[in-house]
Design a protein around this motif. Structure first.
Motif, PDB file in Angstrom:
ATOM      1  N   LYS A  53       4.968 -11.316  -0.660  1.00 61.78           N
ATOM      2  CA  LYS A  53       4.377 -10.633  -1.872  1.00 61.78           C
ATOM      3  C   LYS A  53       3.831  -9.179  -1.657  1.00 61.78           C
ATOM      4  O   LYS A  53       4.116  -8.322  -2.370  1.00 61.78           O
ATOM      5  N   GLU A  54       3.320  -8.993  -0.309  1.00 63.52           N
ATOM      6  CA  GLU A  54       2.942  -7.563  -0.102  1.00 63.52           C
ATOM      7  C   GLU A  54       4.335  -6.910   0.071  1.00 63.52           C
ATOM      8  O   GLU A  54       4.187  -5.520   0.042  1.00 63.52           O
ATOM      9  N   GLU A  56       7.184  -7.107  -1.317  1.00 64.58           N
ATOM     10  CA  GLU A  56       7.499  -6.733  -2.493  1.00 64.58           C
ATOM     11  C   GLU A  56       6.765  -5.567  -3.214  1.00 64.58           C
ATOM     12  O   GLU A  56       7.473  -4.803  -3.820  1.00 64.58           O
ATOM     13  N   ARG A  57       5.530  -5.820  -3.112  1.00 64.90           N
ATOM     14  CA  ARG A  57       4.412  -4.954  -3.747  1.00 64.90           C
ATOM     15  C   ARG A  57       4.688  -3.381  -3.047  1.00 64.90           C
ATOM     16  O   ARG A  57       4.834  -2.617  -3.805  1.00 64.90           O
TER      17      ARG A  57
END
Lengths: 113, 113
Positions: A53-54, A56-57
């Motif tokens: 998630k990190e 991709e962000r």
């Protein structure tokens, strides 16, 4: 005496991706599953999920996409942008390894030991 | 996204020397004292001394030599072979850093993010 090296990239000053994480992404794609990939990697699902998630962000694009169902298209696979990024990452990582070996040979030329 | 890297050399498969250890050797030379250098480095004398002995054994030559007395020649200083090695090591390390940046630019060319 031999040269050794480690290269990686950093997104947004914080989120790192090196060879290990690049292989994790490819293993997820291959197995179609984050859960199966982390089991082989000896990593917890929670920490892998948080990392992805990190990543991709920080990268600003989706690396993985999940399609329900089985077969070669079902499950969690690399997006086109993710595949494109990894191709370039490996070009960087492998190219850097070669460049480092050449720099070592050049710098220590004429050195006996 | 930025490239990051770490390079080092290994003597005899086991004894590593990277930028930190190279700076330690130079600091010993500058201060003329292992004890003073490790104090600045935040390293124990015992572990620095053990490392230096291993390094010299694995490299096959003396890096440091101790001359009694004060002044610019007294104390613990780099040998000629040690100085020569470090010059080459920095050429390798700095050259590798440049080569890695060039490889990164080449590999990720046309990539917007």
């Amino acid at each position: 005496m031999k040269p050794k090296s480690k290269v990686w990239v950093v997104f947004g000053e914080q989120v790192k991706l090196g060879d290990g994480r690049a292989r994790l992404l490819e293993l997820i794609d291959e197995l179609g599953s984050i859960k199966k990939a982390v089991a082989r990697f000896g990593m917890s699902y929670r920490s892998a999920w948080g990392y992805l998630k990190e990543l991709e962000r920080a990268a600003g694009f989706k690396m993985l996409t999940r399609t329900p169902g089985g077969g070669p298209l079902g499950g969690t696979r690399l997006t086109k942008a993710g595949r494109h990024f990894l191709d370039r990452y490996w070009r960087f990582s492998r190219g850097a390894e070669g460049a480092i070996k050449r720099q070592f040979a050049k710098s220590f030329k004429n050195k006996k030991k």
